[in-house]
Scaffold this active site. Sequence first.
Site, PDB file in Angstrom:
ATOM      1  N   GLU A   1       0.764  -1.391  -0.087  1.00  0.00           N
ATOM      2  CA  GLU A   1      -0.068  -0.054   0.134  1.00  0.00           C
ATOM      3  C   GLU A   1       0.797   1.204   0.017  1.00  0.00           C
ATOM      4  OE1 GLU A   1      -3.556   2.073   2.595  1.00  0.00           O
ATOM      5  OE2 GLU A   1      -2.104   0.800   3.743  1.00  0.00           O
TER       6      GLU A   1
ATOM      7  N   LYS B   1      -9.597   1.346  -2.571  1.00  0.00           N
ATOM      8  CA  LYS B   1      -9.458   1.044  -1.130  1.00  0.00           C
ATOM      9  C   LYS B   1     -11.030   1.469  -0.368  1.00  0.00           C
ATOM     10  CE  LYS B   1      -7.597   1.172   3.627  1.00  0.00           C
ATOM     11  NZ  LYS B   1      -6.425   1.980   4.156  1.00  0.00           N
TER      12      LYS B   1
ATOM     13  N   CYS C   1      -5.102  -3.233   2.819  1.00  0.00           N
ATOM     14  CA  CYS C   1      -5.063  -2.749   4.198  1.00  0.00           C
ATOM     15  C   CYS C   1      -6.100  -2.946   5.051  1.00  0.00           C
ATOM     16  CB  CYS C   1      -4.298  -1.491   4.481  1.00  0.00           C
ATOM     17  SG  CYS C   1      -3.450  -1.219   6.222  1.00  0.00           S
TER      18      CYS C   1
END
Length: 272
Positions: A40, A113, A154
Amino acid sequence: MKLAIAQMCSSNTHAANVATLEALAAEAHAAGADLLALPEAAGLVNKDFVAASQIVRPEADDPFVAACRALASQYGMWIHTGSTPIRLEGEERFRNRGHLIDPQGKILAHYDKIHLFDVDLPGETPRRESDRYVPGEEAVSVPTPWGVFGLSVCYDIRFPHLYRDYARAGASVLLVPSAFALRTGEDHWETLLRARAIENGAYVIAAAQAGHHDDGRQTWGHSLVIDPWGKVLLDMEKRIGLAVLELDMTAVNRARASIPSLANERPYHIRA
């Protein structure tokens, strides 16, 4: 599949991270890797939103994405960019976007995300990813020569239904590029990743940021590769650099045959 997984300590400038990327890609190619997986924020780690706003670009103009595409084509190698902040027209905030790039340098898919970490605790400064980023709205799975890949970033790892949906859609590899904080990394990182692998009988590839970054933050590291039975095949601990390993993709079918939870699922309702 021969995987090269990178653990980085990304800088607050694109140029520094592109230079790191070029070295990593050359090393991965020399090792015969099919896929290079990045963490990330591989392209930019900069918590100063005002400063970052001066350099974050639309996807078509982003120097890190352009470098990933050029290197994938140069080396005939797949590259998962992990993620990097990009800007969409009409949006002040960024997207935390990852790309899967094929060996011709074509972007096959991108993923924004979905889950953003927003928390307000008594006596602490609020932490709100949504102040900087617009959340994504679509889960993305991508067919590859090694099976379907499910894309995430994440904090998504704390939402197991996302990965279950990927497994139901046929995903055999779950990509979880991350920049985990120290405290949650120590207590939760490996447990969450192993759980997602075991629950779904899938490989989990989690390239991570590690160390002290130029913008002042610290990240946990411990890039992990976990097999469909939940065994940790690789832990990079705090080491910056590249690791290369072979993944036996037949392990996915063996794990799912031994623990057929996908086949055994049944519909239900919750009685109030």
